[in-house]
Design a protein around this motif. Sequence first.
Motif, short mmCIF file in Angstrom:
data_model
loop_
_atom_site.label_atom_id
_atom_site.label_comp_id
_atom_site.label_asym_id
_atom_site.label_seq_id
_atom_site.Cartn_x
_atom_site.Cartn_y
_atom_site.Cartn_z
N ALA A 18 44.51 42.90 47.04
CA ALA A 18 44.29 42.50 48.35
C ALA A 18 43.39 43.46 49.07
O ALA A 18 42.85 42.92 50.16
CB ALA A 18 45.64 42.32 48.97
N PHE A 19 43.27 44.75 48.87
CA PHE A 19 42.67 45.79 49.69
C PHE A 19 41.47 45.82 49.19
O PHE A 19 40.58 46.75 49.72
CB PHE A 19 43.34 47.12 49.77
CG PHE A 19 43.70 47.61 48.48
CD1 PHE A 19 42.76 48.31 48.01
CD2 PHE A 19 44.86 47.13 47.50
CE1 PHE A 19 42.96 49.09 46.63
CE2 PHE A 19 44.84 47.68 46.26
CZ PHE A 19 43.83 48.58 45.88
N VAL A 20 41.06 45.27 48.17
CA VAL A 20 39.72 45.70 47.36
C VAL A 20 38.58 44.70 48.03
O VAL A 20 38.60 43.68 48.04
CB VAL A 20 39.60 45.58 45.83
CG1 VAL A 20 38.33 45.71 45.19
CG2 VAL A 20 40.95 46.47 45.33
N PRO A 29 29.02 45.27 44.78
CA PRO A 29 29.02 44.64 43.52
C PRO A 29 30.33 43.72 43.18
O PRO A 29 31.38 43.52 44.14
CB PRO A 29 29.45 46.07 42.61
CG PRO A 29 30.28 46.87 43.49
CD PRO A 29 29.76 46.56 45.03
N VAL A 30 30.39 42.92 41.78
CA VAL A 30 31.55 42.03 41.60
C VAL A 30 32.58 43.21 41.34
O VAL A 30 32.50 44.20 40.78
CB VAL A 30 31.17 41.29 40.48
CG1 VAL A 30 31.05 42.02 39.33
CG2 VAL A 30 32.25 40.23 40.26
N THR A 31 33.93 42.92 42.07
CA THR A 31 35.01 43.58 41.81
C THR A 31 36.20 42.75 40.94
O THR A 31 35.90 41.52 40.65
CB THR A 31 35.85 43.91 43.25
OG1 THR A 31 36.15 42.61 43.72
CG2 THR A 31 34.68 44.42 44.45
N ARG A 32 37.25 43.67 40.69
CA ARG A 32 38.28 42.98 39.72
C ARG A 32 38.87 41.91 40.50
O ARG A 32 39.38 41.05 39.82
CB ARG A 32 39.15 43.98 39.60
CG ARG A 32 38.68 44.97 38.45
CD ARG A 32 39.95 45.74 37.73
NE ARG A 32 39.41 46.87 36.79
CZ ARG A 32 38.94 46.54 35.56
NH1 ARG A 32 39.28 45.42 35.21
NH2 ARG A 32 38.52 47.55 34.92
N GLY A 33 38.91 41.90 41.85
CA GLY A 33 39.28 40.75 42.93
C GLY A 33 38.49 39.45 42.82
O GLY A 33 39.09 38.52 42.52
#
Length: 165
Positions: free
Chosen positions: A130-132, A18-22
């Motif tokens: 950065a890790f998401v 899915p779309v992430t905050r990143g």
Amino acid sequence: MSNGNSITRAIYPGSFDPVTRGHIDLVERASRLFDEVVVAVADSKSKKTLFTLEERVDLIQKTTEHVTDVSVVGFTGLLIDFARQMNTNIVIRGLRAVSDFEYEFQLSWMNRQLEPDIETLFFAPAENYAFVSASLVKEIAQFGGNVSKFVHPEVNKALMNKLSR
């Protein structure tokens, strides 16, 4: 591409499953640099996605509605053909880690071989994202982990609904 009279449009392609905050952070930052950002949601036959193309487009629209001059479009086929349709030569990609680097460079070089005018701009993520990755978010959610700090509440709700079936 901008000559003062035309708008500068950039494409941000991906599967967003899915779309992430990143992803959202990158859209917000790109919107400050370009007149228009087209989030290009790939309908890749080679990737088994959790969400349908329509669901992914809908979730990105909902999570980026606060950002002006952003449109979300699903596409199939080659990115360079889609870029031509959108009348742009600017592609935005996020680089989270060194592991992304080789693949993304290979992709950008291939696109330039197919279409010499294509320019790929790489964005480093905000350090808190950065890790998401979408795959990690899906994996954590599938095992019942809490992913609410990595995704928008709409996406979290959609993940919970999808995985509870």
